[in-house]
Design an enzyme around this catalytic site. Structure first.
Site, PDB file in Angstrom:
ATOM      1  N   ASP A  49     -49.913  50.983  14.016  1.00 45.97           N
ATOM      2  CA  ASP A  49     -50.889  51.984  14.251  1.00 45.97           C
ATOM      3  C   ASP A  49     -50.621  52.729  15.482  1.00 45.97           C
ATOM      4  OD1 ASP A  49     -53.590  53.559  14.331  1.00 45.97           O
ATOM      5  OD2 ASP A  49     -53.995  52.167  16.076  1.00 45.97           O
ATOM      6  N   ASP A  66     -52.551  55.258  17.947  1.00 46.23           N
ATOM      7  CA  ASP A  66     -53.676  55.066  19.139  1.00 46.23           C
ATOM      8  C   ASP A  66     -54.297  54.158  19.677  1.00 46.23           C
ATOM      9  OD1 ASP A  66     -53.937  58.040  19.584  1.00 46.23           O
ATOM     10  OD2 ASP A  66     -55.066  58.324  17.816  1.00 46.23           O
TER      11      ASP A  66
END
Length: 297
Positions: free
Chosen positions: A42, A44
């Site tokens: 991922d 963020d």
């Protein structure tokens, strides 16, 4: 690898639900070395920090929302959506199934705010380059090591893909072994925004989008059945669903919000849970053993 596991278990912020299973996975991945490895992460609050020096770090949406060329009142409306929907995303008692409709509506409402905005690609790139991106301590080093070892990296983000792209580019992390799957902005022929390209990716439908990417990306990596997966949300644990015939997978979860209430869920979904860790120290220790220390020189 037993010594590495013991060292990790001694760290106060590290939780491993099944150490014996983890040891067997470590050994499998070490045996396969870099030639059988791929990394899925991922963006963020995974590659980037959640907070730094007592302040929250901007997400990709936060950076985009601060673009000066956006229409007057956009920021206030976007901020209102955040305060309306984000509590559902991190709610410690709701299931993923209960959270999903709120995430879908959040993205639909956010997309509606974009229509007709006169922000050029060049203006947005300049804003991203001038904005601060709080990458985790060690993120750049890990990306360089993975490049040296020729390990493919998939950055799988529910954020704004254009921000992900330029933030990685700015920090010289957009290397030729890195692929991005995210929500990219859609400009019309007049240069105004018309929302996002294709179906939206949100934090809880990454399993579906991973499967959709199966033929396009994961089939090319069928010879790499070992995976290190990094995420900060329950939905991120599903990013590896498209991997063909996975053999060994280490799922590492970064936990910040409501850690006491969410820890049990995280430990069910991730093999290693790191509580309020703003570094890449643990993934780096693991990759040292897999890739070899010389790749970090």
């Amino acid at each position: 690898m037993a010594k590495l596991l013991e060292a990790l278990l001694e760290l106060p912020h590290v939780r491993i639900k099944d150490p014996d299973y983890m040891l067997s996975v470590f050994e499998e991945i070490i045996e396969g070395n870099s030639e059988k490895l791929q990394v899925i992460s991922d963006f963020d609050q995974t590659l980037t920090k959640d907070h730094e020096n007592g302040e929250r770090c901007l997400t990709t949406f936060g950076i985009f929302h601060s673009t000066p060329q956006l229409p007057k009142g956009y920021n206030a409306r976007s901020e209102a959506l955040y305060h309306k929907y984000h509590p559902f995303e991190v709610h410690p008692e709701l299931t993923v199934e209960q959270k999903t409709p709120y995430m879908e509506q959040w993205y639909k409402d956010s997309e509606q705010l974009l229509f007709g905005a006169e922000v050029s690609k060049e203006e947005l790139k300049g804003h991203i380059y001038s904005s601060k991106t709080c990458f985790r301590d060690g993120s750049v080093e890990i990306f360089n090591a993975l490049k040296k070892a020729e390990v493919p990296v998939l950055v799988f983000s529910a954020g704004v893909g254009d921000v992900v792209h330029h933030a990685l580019e700015k920090h010289e992390m957009l290397l030729d072994n890195v692929r991005i799957i995210s929500n990219f902005l859609n400009w019309n022929d007049q240069g105004t925004l018309e929302g996002f390209q294709g179906d939206m990716i949100h934090v809880f439908n990454k399993n579906q989008r991973a499967l959709a990417a199966h033929e396009e990306y994961f089939s090319l990596l069928a010879h790499r059945p070992n995976v290190i997966l990094l995420g900060d949300n329950e939905g991120d644990a599903a990013m590896g669903h498209g991997v063909q015939d996975p053999k060994a997978m280490i799922k590492i979860g970064f936990l910040f919000h409501h850690p006491e209430q969410r820890l049990e869920k995280f430990m069910d979904m991730f093999d290693i849970v790191l509580i309020d860790d703003q570094t890449m120290d643990v993934p780096k220790k693991i990759l040292h053993h897999i890739l070899g220390a010389h790749h970090f020189d």
